[in-house]
Design an enzyme around this catalytic site. Structure first.
Site, mmCIF file in Angstrom:
data_model
loop_
_atom_site.group_PDB
_atom_site.id
_atom_site.type_symbol
_atom_site.label_atom_id
_atom_site.label_comp_id
_atom_site.label_asym_id
_atom_site.label_seq_id
_atom_site.Cartn_x
_atom_site.Cartn_y
_atom_site.Cartn_z
ATOM 1 N N ASP A 141 -14.025 41.533 61.745
ATOM 2 C CA ASP A 141 -13.635 40.499 62.695
ATOM 3 C C ASP A 141 -13.570 41.098 64.093
ATOM 4 O OD1 ASP A 141 -13.399 38.705 60.640
ATOM 5 O OD2 ASP A 141 -11.217 38.811 60.511
ATOM 6 N N ARG A 142 -13.814 40.276 65.095
ATOM 7 C CA ARG A 142 -13.826 40.751 66.478
ATOM 8 C C ARG A 142 -12.544 41.511 66.830
ATOM 9 N NH1 ARG A 142 -13.989 36.027 70.444
ATOM 10 N NH2 ARG A 142 -11.727 36.169 70.236
#
Length: 296
Positions: A141-142
């Site tokens: 995930d970012r």
């Protein structure tokens, strides 16, 4: 005026289909339809012979690539280059077609709407002359930090992707969960997506099986440092499984953990040939040391 190129297939490039090879050599800006036409009209040749777009290439073969008009990229000046170097990603391991980097929180793995700076773009800057552009083999995930693997050869990338898909890679994460977590647990849920397009959330219910082992490291009244060993790899798996049990991750606004930085870190990845790990850069009461991880 561009000229015909004769490129010898390197060990890092071997095993790719001709179409993939051309796409990587000429860049993603070249339309796929043009690549197909170049091959099917015989303008691209392999060892002097016509070839098909999905023929696999072998080491040492020579690929004739006709001139293709592309806009010349602007050459960066010294100031731009210095900026690029400051954005280089820390390398944790590099050998046998595998590259491990330490991904910072806030950086997406691939470009997306509103995001051009990403791991894939930075790897292109870090390895401009590589015969095979290092390519991320999975995603984080970012806002998740930590160990991320990329393939530095086609075979290396394919091997990593197969291990992520079918097992063979150990994945250990560190997280700060809200509330007191003081007992190990085996987490099993079915996870699926719900909500309007663009604002989907992962929810517990019907969906794919998600399985993980939860181990408390430093239980606290308000927050607990935990280790999560993933046995599957589902979207937002750790975030949703802990939130559904009343322990959302600190900083996970999407699933009830409040604002601030997300405290989720890919601490360790174990491959058959090597184990790669890196501690998170969390500070204060959330700081993690090797002593916290001694039993593991």
């Amino acid at each position: 005026m561009p000229s015909v190129s004769h490129c010898v297939v390197t060990p890092e490039e071997a095993g790719q289909k001709l179409f993939q090879y051309l796409s990587r050599r000429l860049g993603k800006d070249v339309p796929k339809s043009l690549l197909m036409r170049l091959v099917r009209t015989g303008q691209v040749r392999v060892d002097g012979r016509r070839a098909k777009p999905f023929d696999r290439l072998r080491v040492g073969q020579t690929v004739r690539i006709p001139p293709v008009r592309l806009d010349e990229p602007e050459k960066p000046n010294d100031e731009t280059q210095a900026c690029d170097e400051r954005l280089f990603l820390p390398i944790l391991y590099q050998s046998n077609g595998v590259l491990a980097i330490n991904k910072p929180a806030g950086l997406p793995v691939q470009p997306g709407t509103g995001w051009t700076d990403c791991v894939a773009a930075r790897l292109a800057v870090m390895f401009p002359e590589a015969p095979f552009q290092p390519t991320p083999a999975h995603r984080l995930d970012r806002d998740t930090s930590g160990v991320l693997l990329a393939g530095t050869s086609y075979e290396g990338l394919r091997r990593l992707q197969e291990m992520f898909r079918f097992g063979g890679i150990g994945k250990d994460y560190l997280a700060v969960a809200k509330g007191r977590v003081d007992a190990p647990a085996h987490l099993v849920d079915a996870l699926g997506k719900a909500g309007p397009v663009g604002r989907e959330r992962v929810v517990v219910g019907a969906g794919k099986r998600a399985e993980a082992e939860l181990m408390p490291l430093r239980p606290g009244k308000n927050f607990s440092l935990v280790l999560v060993r993933l046995l599957t790899g589902r979207t937002h798996q750790i975030r949703v499984q802990l939130a559904s049990r009343g322990h959302p991750l600190l900083g996970d606004m999407k699933y009830g953990g409040g604002g601030g930085p997300l405290h989720l870190h890919a601490w360790r990845i174990t491959l058959p040939e090597v184990t790669v790990s890196v501690l998170p850069d969390w500070e204060g009461d959330m700081a993690v040391s090797e002593d916290d991880l001694t039993p593991f």
